[in-house]
Motif scaffolding. Sequence first.
Motif, short mmCIF file in Angstrom:
data_model
loop_
_atom_site.label_atom_id
_atom_site.label_comp_id
_atom_site.label_asym_id
_atom_site.label_seq_id
_atom_site.Cartn_x
_atom_site.Cartn_y
_atom_site.Cartn_z
N LEU A 14 40.16 6.08 3.56
CA LEU A 14 40.08 7.20 3.30
C LEU A 14 41.67 8.25 2.80
O LEU A 14 40.79 9.83 2.15
CB LEU A 14 39.82 7.88 4.95
CG LEU A 14 38.10 7.01 4.93
CD1 LEU A 14 37.86 7.40 6.54
CD2 LEU A 14 37.01 7.64 3.98
N LEU A 17 40.71 8.36 -0.76
CA LEU A 17 39.87 9.41 -1.40
C LEU A 17 39.83 11.13 -1.03
O LEU A 17 39.71 11.68 -1.54
CB LEU A 17 38.66 9.33 -0.85
CG LEU A 17 37.97 7.10 -0.91
CD1 LEU A 17 36.65 7.34 -0.43
CD2 LEU A 17 37.30 7.91 -2.46
N PRO A 31 33.97 15.86 -2.10
CA PRO A 31 33.80 14.44 -1.50
C PRO A 31 32.49 13.22 -1.52
O PRO A 31 32.23 12.17 -1.55
CB PRO A 31 34.32 14.90 -0.09
CG PRO A 31 35.16 16.19 -0.10
CD PRO A 31 34.64 16.67 -1.52
N LYS A 32 31.90 14.17 -2.11
CA LYS A 32 30.59 13.89 -2.29
C LYS A 32 29.96 12.69 -3.34
O LYS A 32 29.57 11.73 -3.77
CB LYS A 32 29.17 15.03 -2.37
CG LYS A 32 27.75 14.50 -2.08
CD LYS A 32 27.37 14.42 -1.42
CE LYS A 32 25.80 13.71 -2.06
NZ LYS A 32 25.06 12.98 -0.23
N ALA A 35 32.43 9.33 -2.88
CA ALA A 35 31.41 9.22 -2.02
C ALA A 35 30.18 8.18 -2.96
O ALA A 35 30.05 7.08 -2.89
CB ALA A 35 31.17 9.52 -0.51
N THR A 36 30.69 8.82 -3.29
CA THR A 36 28.04 8.22 -4.61
C THR A 36 29.12 7.14 -5.17
O THR A 36 28.42 6.38 -5.58
CB THR A 36 28.10 8.91 -5.22
OG1 THR A 36 27.44 10.13 -4.41
CG2 THR A 36 26.74 9.13 -6.32
N ALA A 39 30.89 4.27 -1.84
CA ALA A 39 30.31 3.60 -1.32
C ALA A 39 29.69 2.47 -1.45
O ALA A 39 29.61 1.24 -1.08
CB ALA A 39 29.24 4.44 -0.68
N THR A 64 24.83 4.15 3.36
CA THR A 64 26.52 3.94 2.86
C THR A 64 26.62 5.25 2.43
O THR A 64 28.45 5.73 2.87
CB THR A 64 26.56 2.88 1.60
OG1 THR A 64 25.71 1.96 2.18
CG2 THR A 64 28.05 2.93 1.89
N VAL A 65 26.53 6.10 0.96
CA VAL A 65 27.02 7.26 0.96
C VAL A 65 27.39 7.99 1.81
O VAL A 65 28.31 9.01 1.92
CB VAL A 65 26.16 7.73 -0.53
CG1 VAL A 65 26.63 8.85 -1.06
CG2 VAL A 65 25.91 6.68 -1.58
N VAL A 68 30.53 7.29 4.25
CA VAL A 68 31.79 7.25 3.39
C VAL A 68 31.51 9.46 2.92
O VAL A 68 32.92 9.37 3.73
CB VAL A 68 31.52 6.35 2.32
CG1 VAL A 68 32.81 7.22 1.62
CG2 VAL A 68 31.45 5.25 2.52
N CYS A 69 30.46 9.71 2.72
CA CYS A 69 30.42 11.37 2.39
C CYS A 69 31.51 11.86 3.85
O CYS A 69 31.89 12.51 3.86
CB CYS A 69 29.38 11.69 1.83
SG CYS A 69 30.03 13.29 1.47
N LEU A 72 34.87 10.72 4.98
CA LEU A 72 35.80 11.73 3.51
C LEU A 72 35.91 13.37 4.35
O LEU A 72 37.31 13.28 4.81
CB LEU A 72 35.03 11.42 2.93
CG LEU A 72 36.53 12.04 1.92
CD1 LEU A 72 37.92 11.54 1.97
CD2 LEU A 72 35.69 12.16 0.64
#
Length: 86
Positions: A14, A17, A31-32, A35-36, A39, A64-65, A68-69, A72
């Motif tokens: 994190l 990222l 962030p998206k 994560a994509t 993840a 999962t995405v 993580v998003c 983050l």
Amino acid sequence: TMPEPNRSTFLWLLDLLAEAAGHKASNRMSPKALATVVAPNLWDNIPESAQANPMTIMMMSQATVSYVCNGLEAHIARQATPGGGQ
């Protein structure tokens, strides 16, 4: 809660990222988007029952995405708060 060393590794990820997201103007990675990309690589393994079902794999990937998003975005918000960093 997440067991060690998974927790420490995830927090390190994190941090990494968040630093990349901080340069969104030059790298175009929100962030998206980060994560994509990251993840799906966090899966330890996919259950055999899911391997035969593409819909299950897609749902696992989306979950999962999202995880993580959300993590983050919360991590970035904590870092922006005075005294909220590590």
